[in-house]
Scaffold this active site. Structure first.
Site, PDB file in Angstrom:
ATOM      1  N   ASN A   1       9.295   2.771 -25.294  1.00  0.00           N
ATOM      2  CA  ASN A   1       9.651   3.811 -24.315  1.00  0.00           C
ATOM      3  C   ASN A   1       8.780   3.602 -23.079  1.00  0.00           C
ATOM      4  O   ASN A   1       7.594   3.912 -23.082  1.00  0.00           O
ATOM      5  CB  ASN A   1       9.409   5.189 -24.943  1.00  0.00           C
ATOM      6  CG  ASN A   1       9.687   6.322 -23.966  1.00  0.00           C
ATOM      7  OD1 ASN A   1      10.193   6.097 -22.859  1.00  0.00           O
ATOM      8  ND2 ASN A   1       9.357   7.539 -24.372  1.00  0.00           N
ATOM      9  N   TRP A   2       9.405   3.065 -22.050  1.00  0.00           N
ATOM     10  CA  TRP A   2       8.638   2.734 -20.838  1.00  0.00           C
ATOM     11  C   TRP A   2       8.327   3.959 -19.987  1.00  0.00           C
ATOM     12  O   TRP A   2       7.607   3.858 -18.994  1.00  0.00           O
ATOM     13  CB  TRP A   2       9.424   1.724 -19.987  1.00  0.00           C
ATOM     14  CG  TRP A   2       9.391   0.317 -20.526  1.00  0.00           C
ATOM     15  CD1 TRP A   2       8.788  -0.125 -21.679  1.00  0.00           C
ATOM     16  CD2 TRP A   2       9.988  -0.840 -19.920  1.00  0.00           C
ATOM     17  NE1 TRP A   2       8.984  -1.477 -21.821  1.00  0.00           N
ATOM     18  CE2 TRP A   2       9.710  -1.940 -20.756  1.00  0.00           C
ATOM     19  CE3 TRP A   2      10.728  -1.045 -18.750  1.00  0.00           C
ATOM     20  CZ2 TRP A   2      10.152  -3.232 -20.447  1.00  0.00           C
ATOM     21  CZ3 TRP A   2      11.162  -2.329 -18.456  1.00  0.00           C
ATOM     22  CH2 TRP A   2      10.873  -3.406 -19.291  1.00  0.00           C
ATOM     23  N   LYS A   3       8.927   5.098 -20.312  1.00  0.00           N
ATOM     24  CA  LYS A   3       8.704   6.330 -19.530  1.00  0.00           C
ATOM     25  C   LYS A   3       8.933   6.050 -18.036  1.00  0.00           C
ATOM     26  O   LYS A   3       9.848   5.299 -17.713  1.00  0.00           O
ATOM     27  CB  LYS A   3       7.322   6.899 -19.844  1.00  0.00           C
ATOM     28  CG  LYS A   3       7.125   7.060 -21.362  1.00  0.00           C
ATOM     29  CD  LYS A   3       5.910   7.835 -21.750  1.00  0.00           C
ATOM     30  CE  LYS A   3       5.842   7.934 -23.275  1.00  0.00           C
ATOM     31  NZ  LYS A   3       4.713   8.732 -23.752  1.00  0.00           N
TER      32      LYS A   3
ATOM     33  N   HIS B   1      12.387  14.109 -26.525  1.00  0.00           N
ATOM     34  CA  HIS B   1      10.988  13.683 -26.376  1.00  0.00           C
ATOM     35  C   HIS B   1      10.142  14.881 -25.929  1.00  0.00           C
ATOM     36  O   HIS B   1      10.588  15.696 -25.117  1.00  0.00           O
ATOM     37  CB  HIS B   1      10.896  12.544 -25.349  1.00  0.00           C
ATOM     38  CG  HIS B   1       9.571  11.849 -25.406  1.00  0.00           C
ATOM     39  ND1 HIS B   1       8.440  12.397 -24.862  1.00  0.00           N
ATOM     40  CD2 HIS B   1       9.192  10.684 -25.986  1.00  0.00           C
ATOM     41  CE1 HIS B   1       7.416  11.581 -25.093  1.00  0.00           C
ATOM     42  NE2 HIS B   1       7.847  10.537 -25.772  1.00  0.00           N
TER      43      HIS B   1
ATOM     44  N   GLU C   1       7.819  15.137 -23.894  1.00  0.00           N
ATOM     45  CA  GLU C   1       7.615  15.247 -22.440  1.00  0.00           C
ATOM     46  C   GLU C   1       8.806  15.943 -21.779  1.00  0.00           C
ATOM     47  O   GLU C   1       8.648  16.689 -20.810  1.00  0.00           O
ATOM     48  CB  GLU C   1       7.361  13.843 -21.848  1.00  0.00           C
ATOM     49  CG  GLU C   1       5.961  13.359 -22.208  1.00  0.00           C
ATOM     50  CD  GLU C   1       5.817  11.856 -22.333  1.00  0.00           C
ATOM     51  OE1 GLU C   1       6.685  11.107 -21.853  1.00  0.00           O
ATOM     52  OE2 GLU C   1       4.809  11.425 -22.944  1.00  0.00           O
TER      53      GLU C   1
ATOM     54  N   GLU D   1       6.705  12.197 -33.412  1.00  0.00           N
ATOM     55  CA  GLU D   1       5.646  11.893 -32.450  1.00  0.00           C
ATOM     56  C   GLU D   1       4.748  13.116 -32.293  1.00  0.00           C
ATOM     57  O   GLU D   1       5.073  14.026 -31.513  1.00  0.00           O
ATOM     58  CB  GLU D   1       6.248  11.545 -31.088  1.00  0.00           C
ATOM     59  CG  GLU D   1       7.157  10.348 -31.100  1.00  0.00           C
ATOM     60  CD  GLU D   1       7.290   9.728 -29.711  1.00  0.00           C
ATOM     61  OE1 GLU D   1       6.943   8.556 -29.578  1.00  0.00           O
ATOM     62  OE2 GLU D   1       7.688  10.429 -28.767  1.00  0.00           O
TER      63      GLU D   1
ATOM     64  N   GLY E   1      -0.235   8.950 -25.994  1.00  0.00           N
ATOM     65  CA  GLY E   1      -1.002   8.503 -24.837  1.00  0.00           C
ATOM     66  C   GLY E   1      -2.474   8.858 -24.892  1.00  0.00           C
ATOM     67  O   GLY E   1      -3.179   8.759 -23.884  1.00  0.00           O
TER      68      GLY E   1
ATOM     69  N   SER F   1       0.435   6.490 -29.792  1.00  0.00           N
ATOM     70  CA  SER F   1      -0.636   5.494 -29.764  1.00  0.00           C
ATOM     71  C   SER F   1      -0.462   4.375 -30.799  1.00  0.00           C
ATOM     72  O   SER F   1      -1.435   3.898 -31.371  1.00  0.00           O
ATOM     73  CB  SER F   1      -2.009   6.170 -29.916  1.00  0.00           C
ATOM     74  OG  SER F   1      -2.230   7.075 -28.841  1.00  0.00           O
TER      75      SER F   1
ATOM     76  N   GLY G   1       4.941   3.808 -26.660  1.00  0.00           N
ATOM     77  CA  GLY G   1       4.820   4.070 -25.228  1.00  0.00           C
ATOM     78  C   GLY G   1       3.977   2.991 -24.561  1.00  0.00           C
ATOM     79  O   GLY G   1       4.440   1.884 -24.292  1.00  0.00           O
ATOM     80  N   GLY G   2       2.715   3.323 -24.317  1.00  0.00           N
ATOM     81  CA  GLY G   2       1.810   2.450 -23.562  1.00  0.00           C
ATOM     82  C   GLY G   2       1.830   0.984 -23.991  1.00  0.00           C
ATOM     83  O   GLY G   2       1.929   0.083 -23.143  1.00  0.00           O
TER      84      GLY G   2
HETATM   85  P1  13P Z   1       2.085   6.205 -26.543  1.00  0.00           P
HETATM   86  O1  13P Z   1       2.447   5.035 -27.457  1.00  0.00           O
HETATM   87  O2  13P Z   1       1.670   5.780 -25.190  1.00  0.00           O
HETATM   88  O3  13P Z   1       1.139   7.123 -27.220  1.00  0.00           O
HETATM   89  O4  13P Z   1       3.450   7.038 -26.327  1.00  0.00           O
HETATM   90  C1  13P Z   1       4.203   7.412 -27.423  1.00  0.00           C
HETATM   91  C2  13P Z   1       5.495   7.942 -26.943  1.00  0.00           C
HETATM   92  O5  13P Z   1       5.546   9.012 -26.360  1.00  0.00           O
HETATM   93  C3  13P Z   1       6.692   7.124 -27.159  1.00  0.00           C
HETATM   94  O6  13P Z   1       7.849   7.852 -26.913  1.00  0.00           O
END
Ligand code: 13P
Length: 265
Positions: free
Chosen positions: A13-15, A106, A108, A179, A185, A223, A244-245
């Protein structure tokens, strides 16, 4: 009940990242790693969820990948079809652009962008009707975990969508991503034991809702990195990762995909 025979999913997930030049390079690097790899696309479903503006470009770039890599939308409109909805992109328009997978729910989007349960249900309904595969995200906040409410919150989030998913859709079109918000993050991962325990509860809940509960892929997110992927992948009810990251680094994302592909063989 264990879901260990389920084909794992590893989705990046590149956000709201990265700029175009970096995205092009990232995909190129990832494709090169796949060329040298032993990852069999039958052993692991891989997906990348770029920004809306990069969906088409990413889909084109991934069409020449040495194994199937799905392009995943990060969101979909609550409105169906076409019409006067400024700024929106419907499930039908995504499918028309060959995008068959979408993240819904998600944290967010729930917390920062106003996605209520009613909105999520409308998004889910439309995406399912359009034939898309949904990665439905659930997870508790730190406060909820500290109050001992984690299980209740997560199971409620799953129950929230029960009325819009039929049995056939559960079997073919739904993946769940757990999640925990406090692990997103932050560099803090749920321990494999805690993640497995929650996944087992989710599976139990799903088995009560649908005859296909034992076969629904349950991804962990928060993470995930190469350093913890092997241990997470070894858990019987963790059938993949939503990353994510670490998905913004081709080598890291590749190593995570490899960890899941190998562990479930
Ligand atoms: P991180 O891997 O950066 O913690 O993000 C997880 C995430 O929100 C994937 O959708």
């Amino acid at each position: 009940m264990s879901g260990s025979t389920i084909i794992p999913w590893v989705v990046g997930n590149w956000k709201m990242n990265p700029i175009q030049a970096d995205a092009t390079q990232l995909i190129q690097q990832f494709k090169t790693l796949l060329t040298q790899s032993t990852i069999d696309s039958d052993a692991c479903h891989i997906g990348i969820a770029p920004t809306l503006i990069a969906l088409d470009r990413t889909h084109q770039a991934l069409s020449s990948a040495p194994c199937k890599v799905y392009t995943v939308a990060q969101d979909v409109s609550r409105f169906a079809g076409t019409g006067a909805y400024t700024g929106e992109t419907s499930a039908e328009l995504l499918v028309d652009s060959q995008i068959q997978h979408v993240l819904i729910g998600h944290s967010e989007r729930r917390d920062l962008l106003g996605d209520s349960v009613e909105i999520l249900k409308a998004k889910l309904h439309n995406a399912l009707q359009a034939g898309m595969t949904i990665i439905y995200c659930v997870g508790e906040s730190l406060e909820q975990r500290e109050q001992g409410l984690a299980e209740q919150v997560v199971l409620q989030q799953i129950c929230d969508i029960a009325s819009v998913v039929n049995d056939e859709q559960w079997s073919k079109q739904v993946v769940i991503a757990y999640e925990p918000i406090w692990a997103i993050g932050t560099g803090k991962t749920a321990s494999p034991q805690d993640a497995q325990a929650m996944h087992a509860k989710i599976r139990e809940g799903l088995c009560q809702m649908t005859a296909h509960g034992a076969r629904i892929a349950l991804l962990y997110g928060g993470s995930v990195k190469p350093e913890n992927a092997v241990e997470l992948a070894a858990c019987p009810d963790i059938n993949g990762a939503l990353v994510g990251g670490a998905s913004l680094n081709a080598q890291s994302f590749y190593q995570i995909a490899q960890a899941f592909a190998q562990s479930k063989q």
